[in-house]
Enzyme design. Structure first.
Site, PDB file in Angstrom:
ATOM      1  N   SER A   1       8.167  17.096  13.771  1.00  0.00           N
ATOM      2  CA  SER A   1       9.675  16.632  13.859  1.00  0.00           C
ATOM      3  C   SER A   1      10.524  16.788  12.830  1.00  0.00           C
ATOM      4  O   SER A   1      11.522  16.342  12.652  1.00  0.00           O
ATOM      5  CB  SER A   1       9.366  14.957  14.074  1.00  0.00           C
ATOM      6  OG  SER A   1       8.738  14.759  15.380  1.00  0.00           O
TER       7      SER A   1
ATOM      8  N   THR B   1      10.198  11.979  12.153  1.00  0.00           N
ATOM      9  CA  THR B   1      11.625  12.051  11.263  1.00  0.00           C
ATOM     10  C   THR B   1      11.425  11.392   9.792  1.00  0.00           C
ATOM     11  O   THR B   1      10.847  10.360   9.776  1.00  0.00           O
ATOM     12  CB  THR B   1      12.622  11.546  11.939  1.00  0.00           C
ATOM     13  OG1 THR B   1      13.096  12.216  12.904  1.00  0.00           O
ATOM     14  CG2 THR B   1      13.945  11.243  11.150  1.00  0.00           C
TER      15      THR B   1
ATOM     16  N   THR C   1      15.617  16.025  10.162  1.00  0.00           N
ATOM     17  CA  THR C   1      14.712  15.849  11.626  1.00  0.00           C
ATOM     18  C   THR C   1      15.013  17.140  12.281  1.00  0.00           C
ATOM     19  O   THR C   1      15.840  17.791  12.362  1.00  0.00           O
ATOM     20  CB  THR C   1      15.171  14.481  12.393  1.00  0.00           C
ATOM     21  OG1 THR C   1      14.173  14.689  13.650  1.00  0.00           O
ATOM     22  CG2 THR C   1      16.505  14.745  12.892  1.00  0.00           C
TER      23      THR C   1
ATOM     24  N   ARG D   1      21.652  19.133  21.814  1.00  0.00           N
ATOM     25  CA  ARG D   1      21.681  17.521  21.772  1.00  0.00           C
ATOM     26  C   ARG D   1      21.410  17.325  20.400  1.00  0.00           C
ATOM     27  O   ARG D   1      20.990  17.869  19.294  1.00  0.00           O
ATOM     28  CB  ARG D   1      20.387  17.074  22.393  1.00  0.00           C
ATOM     29  CG  ARG D   1      20.040  15.684  22.256  1.00  0.00           C
ATOM     30  CD  ARG D   1      19.235  15.151  20.876  1.00  0.00           C
ATOM     31  NE  ARG D   1      18.666  13.901  21.027  1.00  0.00           N
ATOM     32  CZ  ARG D   1      18.110  13.332  19.937  1.00  0.00           C
ATOM     33  NH1 ARG D   1      17.890  14.010  18.917  1.00  0.00           N
ATOM     34  NH2 ARG D   1      17.774  11.845  19.871  1.00  0.00           N
TER      35      ARG D   1
ATOM     36  N   THR E   1      14.468   5.547  12.273  1.00  0.00           N
ATOM     37  CA  THR E   1      13.556   6.620  12.938  1.00  0.00           C
ATOM     38  C   THR E   1      13.545   6.250  14.188  1.00  0.00           C
ATOM     39  O   THR E   1      13.529   4.928  14.506  1.00  0.00           O
ATOM     40  CB  THR E   1      12.532   7.039  12.230  1.00  0.00           C
ATOM     41  OG1 THR E   1      11.848   7.975  12.809  1.00  0.00           O
ATOM     42  CG2 THR E   1      11.658   5.884  11.927  1.00  0.00           C
ATOM     43  N   GLY E   2      13.160   7.149  15.206  1.00  0.00           N
ATOM     44  CA  GLY E   2      13.144   6.781  16.558  1.00  0.00           C
ATOM     45  C   GLY E   2      14.168   7.427  17.411  1.00  0.00           C
ATOM     46  O   GLY E   2      14.630   8.218  17.124  1.00  0.00           O
TER      47      GLY E   2
HETATM   48  C1  SD4 Z   1      16.472  11.639  16.762  1.00  0.00           C
HETATM   49  N1  SD4 Z   1      15.885   9.988  15.311  1.00  0.00           N
HETATM   50  O1  SD4 Z   1      16.706  12.721  16.659  1.00  0.00           O
HETATM   51  C2  SD4 Z   1      15.544  11.192  15.597  1.00  0.00           C
HETATM   52  C3  SD4 Z   1      13.948  11.171  16.062  1.00  0.00           C
HETATM   53  C4  SD4 Z   1      13.018  10.555  14.969  1.00  0.00           C
HETATM   54  O2  SD4 Z   1      11.109  10.292  14.448  1.00  0.00           O
HETATM   55  O3  SD4 Z   1      13.206   9.836  14.308  1.00  0.00           O
HETATM   56  N2  SD4 Z   1      11.745  10.830  15.349  1.00  0.00           N
HETATM   57  O4  SD4 Z   1      16.504  11.081  17.661  1.00  0.00           O
END
Ligand code: SD4
Length: 328
Positions: free
Chosen positions: A86, A189, A207, A217, A240-241
């Site tokens: 990631s 990330t 990331t 995106r 993160t997420g």
């Molecule tokens: C995203 N926040 O591009 C990032 C992905 C992520 O752990 O954090 N993955 O949406």
């Protein structure tokens, strides 16, 4: 001068006891008492890979006393980690099979830079740093970001997928659905926030974004205030997420503002997750989010939507991988 005396002279360690660093790698119990203790310097980073990233950041902080250099160099370790799917060019691609990268960096004086939808660059965080230091802008995206990177001397890398990413992409294509998916167990990330002994703060976030996203995106990570926010007067936060859910509540800015109003880092992270739940009800089953925060006193906090968010913490007496507490 002996290296120990040089070590003692380093101002960044002023005030901290010269005890041997205790290495704690287990993370069985979620940690919620973090905000009662104060540490300066202090570095936090998301997920297990935050440990080696923090090691490098700590080394740079020790050598340079520059908290912004520390957070840049720290996350570069993750950008090169071939096991990480990631972050960096080895990350999982978008639905066209192309890895595209997002990154941001911010100092507590308000300086910041970011890149979004960047291709063919090994260290997007270094390009974000150049945007901050060398341009009048905050954010460059896509081809413009790539051209800027070239003008700054960054070499263009191949876009051939790493063996792991190529295998995963082939498997995904078998049942590909035209909608974003997120594996709630497997975010990678890296977001890093740090407080120096001089009270200066900085943060970084990098990331390859959501796996198999639509081409073009952009997630929360390069958006100042969403994936990262730092203010020397208050504190710093990173996320993160699933980026869409974080952007909706301006997550990192929200946490810093809550700390400004008197919440501890832990309380601020918990309130941000509550807000995120309220604003993302229809997608809740498919997402995971984790927040980290530090305030200027050296207290810290972490909170996630659900179980499984780990983070790395590093200060003069201890470095440890911790389990975040969570809401659901
Ligand atoms: C995203 N926040 O591009 C990032 C992905 C992520 O752990 O954090 N993955 O949406």
């Amino acid at each position: 001068m002996s290296s120990r005396r040089v070590f003692i002279k380093k101002s960044f360690l002023a005030g901290s006891a010269l005890l041997p660093i205790q290495l704690l790698h287990s993370c069985s119990e979620p940690d919620r008492v973090s905000s009662t203790e104060k540490f300066k310097p202090l570095i936090l980073a998301t997920w297990d890979h935050g440990m080696p990233a923090n090691d490098r950041a700590w080394e740079v902080l020790s050598q340079t006393a520059s908290v912004v250099d520390a957070v840049e160099e720290g996350v570069k370790v993750t950008e090169l980690d071939m096991d990480n799917l990631s972050v960096g060019l080895q990350g999982l691609p978008d639905r066209e099979g192309i890895p595209t990268l997002d990154a941001s960096i911010m100092k507590g004086d308000g300086s910041c830079g970011s890149v979004a939808f960047l291709r063919q660059i090994k260290h997007p965080i270094a390009v974000a740093r150049k945007v901050m230091d060398e341009t009048p802008h905050v954010m460059l995206a896509g081809e413009g970001a790539r051209q800027f990177a070239i003008s700054q001397g960054f070499p263009l890398e191949s876009e051939v997928l790493s063996p792991k990413a190529a295998k995963a992409f082939e498997e995904w294509k078998v049942n590909a659905q035209y909608k974003p998916i997120i594996n709630i167990e497997n975010h990678d990330t890296i977001g890093m926030i740090a407080l120096g002994a001089d009270g200066k703060m900085a943060g970084s976030c990098t990331t390859s974004g959501l796996a198999y996203k639509m081409h073009g995106r952009v997630g929360d990570s390069p958006i100042i205030g969403a994936g990262l926010f730092v203010d020397d007067e208050v504190g710093a936060a990173t996320a993160t997420g699933l980026g869409e859910s974080i952007i909706r509540i301006c997550g990192s800015f929200l946490i810093v503002e809550l700390m400004r109003q008197g919440r501890t880092p832990q309380e601020a992270c918990e309130e941000a997750v509550r807000r995120l739940i309220a604003k993302n009800r229809k997608d809740l089953d498919n997402l995971q989010v984790g927040f980290l925060a530090i305030n200027k006193e050296g207290e810290y906090g972490a909170y996630a939507l659900r179980e499984g968010f780990t983070y790395a913490m590093h200060h003069a007496k201890e470095k440890a991988l911790k389990n975040s507490t969570f809401a659901l």
